[in-house]
Write a protein that holds these residues in place. Structure first.
Motif, short mmCIF file in Angstrom:
data_model
loop_
_atom_site.label_atom_id
_atom_site.label_comp_id
_atom_site.label_asym_id
_atom_site.label_seq_id
_atom_site.Cartn_x
_atom_site.Cartn_y
_atom_site.Cartn_z
N GLU A 239 0.82 -1.22 0.00
CA GLU A 239 0.00 0.00 0.00
C GLU A 239 0.85 1.27 0.00
O GLU A 239 0.43 2.31 -0.50
N ASN A 240 2.05 1.18 0.57
CA ASN A 240 2.92 2.36 0.66
C ASN A 240 3.97 2.43 -0.44
O ASN A 240 4.87 3.27 -0.38
N GLY A 241 3.86 1.55 -1.43
CA GLY A 241 4.79 1.59 -2.57
C GLY A 241 6.20 1.19 -2.22
O GLY A 241 7.15 1.61 -2.89
N VAL A 242 6.36 0.35 -1.19
CA VAL A 242 7.69 -0.10 -0.77
C VAL A 242 8.04 -1.37 -1.53
O VAL A 242 7.27 -2.33 -1.54
N PHE A 243 9.21 -1.39 -2.16
CA PHE A 243 9.65 -2.55 -2.92
C PHE A 243 9.92 -3.74 -2.00
O PHE A 243 10.69 -3.64 -1.05
N ILE A 244 9.25 -4.86 -2.27
CA ILE A 244 9.46 -6.09 -1.53
C ILE A 244 10.49 -6.93 -2.28
O ILE A 244 10.26 -7.32 -3.42
N GLU A 245 11.63 -7.18 -1.62
CA GLU A 245 12.70 -7.92 -2.28
C GLU A 245 12.40 -9.41 -2.32
O GLU A 245 12.53 -10.07 -3.36
N THR A 246 11.99 -9.98 -1.18
CA THR A 246 11.70 -11.41 -1.12
C THR A 246 10.87 -11.72 0.12
O THR A 246 10.98 -11.06 1.13
N GLY A 247 10.03 -12.76 0.02
CA GLY A 247 9.14 -13.16 1.09
C GLY A 247 7.74 -12.60 0.88
O GLY A 247 7.49 -11.92 -0.12
N PRO A 248 6.81 -12.88 1.80
CA PRO A 248 6.97 -13.62 3.05
C PRO A 248 7.28 -15.10 2.80
O PRO A 248 6.71 -15.72 1.92
N HIS A 249 8.16 -15.65 3.62
CA HIS A 249 8.58 -17.04 3.50
C HIS A 249 9.31 -17.43 4.78
O HIS A 249 9.45 -16.61 5.69
N LYS A 250 9.80 -18.67 4.80
CA LYS A 250 10.46 -19.18 5.99
C LYS A 250 11.89 -19.59 5.66
O LYS A 250 12.11 -20.39 4.75
N HIS A 251 12.85 -19.06 6.41
CA HIS A 251 14.24 -19.47 6.26
C HIS A 251 14.41 -20.91 6.71
O HIS A 251 13.74 -21.37 7.64
N GLY A 297 17.50 -24.24 -1.22
CA GLY A 297 16.75 -23.00 -1.02
C GLY A 297 16.25 -22.86 0.40
O GLY A 297 16.82 -23.42 1.34
N GLN A 298 15.15 -22.13 0.54
CA GLN A 298 14.60 -21.86 1.85
C GLN A 298 13.78 -23.05 2.35
O GLN A 298 13.68 -24.07 1.69
N ALA A 299 13.17 -22.91 3.53
CA ALA A 299 12.56 -24.04 4.22
C ALA A 299 11.55 -24.79 3.35
O ALA A 299 11.50 -26.02 3.37
N TRP A 300 10.76 -24.05 2.59
CA TRP A 300 9.72 -24.69 1.80
C TRP A 300 10.09 -24.76 0.32
O TRP A 300 9.23 -24.97 -0.53
N GLY A 301 11.37 -24.57 0.03
CA GLY A 301 11.86 -24.80 -1.33
C GLY A 301 12.04 -23.58 -2.21
O GLY A 301 12.54 -23.70 -3.33
#
Length: 334
Positions: A239-251, A297-301
């Motif tokens: 909503e605030n125009g902030v660039f999301i690099e990665t996630g939400p996810h689980k390490h 990769g991460q916890a869920w692949g």
């Protein structure tokens, strides 16, 4: 016979972040992250999460570039501080005493082998909420802000290092940190370390710098209470125009539920819910992650995106970014 563990460091206290866009960065941390301003001095603004017990956990300083100004740890006692200062003297890493900082007493500054500026202090100012921010429950530092993401407290930070092992040995030997998890490549190179001074699974991490450049910063992390809060944060960033690099996810490493963004000054910021992972065992054996395991990769692949290994602050020239693609090697798919 085992050496007695050094327990002189109490916890991570605060970080100083540098930003070339001070006003935009300030608005990000106040309006989007939901932090509270608790002081100003010179080119710096001091900010806090609503349940940080100290006056601030973030010092945001206007600068020509981005990156880490310094990281600060609180000692367990005046005697503990004195012991660590004596241990560091003559090491070649010491900088010296720094006094007159807002919110805490004298701090002893030093640099790690990679050149990051670190300080250790004991005397501190406990946050006293003004009437408008006073909580209903007296065991809470401040009223819930109900603004933006509402980050609760500073959790950890991550620096980049040319030689991860050398830095791990430095923090273990001089400050008594314990490693809880490590990444060790097939050739024996340590590519990541997670260290703790508390019962938290980690207070900070260092991962391998891909360009061979010392003193760079990876991210700062603020804690939220639940995974649902992280999912809500993703919507608020959107909503605030902030660039999301990665996630939400689980390490996979440490099992942290994560979401990474860039604040306007270019520094990477994480909001995370670490769940209930605590290291209670006094004889904890570090978990070793292999090259093959990290390639999964991460916890869920989900594969780790390449920018996670190449983006750091202060920024590098484009030529350095190109060089990284040839030097990342086994970590590229980690």
């Amino acid at each position: 016979m085992h050496d007695e563990p050094i327990m002189d460091v109490a916890h991570l206290g605060h970080l100083e972040l540098l930003t070339p866009k001070p006003e935009a960065s300030l608005r990000f941390f106040v309006d989007v992250m939901g932090m509270t301003e608790s002081g100003r001095r010179g080119d710096s603004v001091y900010l806090r999460g609503w349940d940080d017990y100290e006056r601030y956990s973030l010092k945001l300083t206007a600068s020509q570039t981005s990156g880490l100004g310094h990281a600060a740890f609180r000692a367990r006692s005046p005697q503990a501080l004195e012991r660590r200062v004596n241990a560091l003297k003559g090491s070649g890493y010491e900088v010296g005493w720094h006094e007159g900082e807002l919110g805490h007493g004298p701090a002893y500054q030093f640099r790690d082998p990679d050149g990051h500026l670190i300080e250790l202090y004991y005397e501190t100012e406990w946050y006293q909420a003004p009437p408008a921010l006073r909580p209903a429950l007296k065991n809470q530092a401040q009223r819930f802000p109900a603004r933006g993401i509402n980050v609760r407290r500073l959790d950890h930070f991550n620096c980049l290092a040319v030689d991860v092992k050398q830095n791990r040995e430095f923090f273990q030997h001089f400050l008594g940190f314990r490693p809880t998890e490590l990444i060790v490549l097939n050739d024996g190179t340590e590519a990541g370390m997670w260290l703790t001074a508390t019962n938290k699974s980690y207070d900070f991490a260092y991962t391998r710098e891909a360009h061979g450049v010392k003193g760079r910063f990876h991210h700062i992390t603020y804690a939220l209470d639940s995974r649902e809060d992280i999912l809500r944060a993703a919507d608020i960033f959107l909503e605030n125009g902030v660039f999301i690099e990665t996630g939400p996810h689980k390490h996979a490493v440490q099992q942290t539920f994560f979401l990474y963004v860039y604040e306007p000054g270019g520094n990477r910021v994480e909001v995370a819910s670490a769940g209930a992972r605590l290291v209670l065992a006094p004889d904890w054996k570090p978990i070793i992650w292999t090259e093959e395991e990290r390639k999964k990769g991460q916890a869920w692949g989900m594969k780790t995106i390449e920018s996670f290994h190449t983006h750091g602050t202060p920024p590098l020239q484009h030529t350095a970014t190109k060089m990284a693609k040839d030097r990342l090697g086994p970590l590229r798919d980690a």
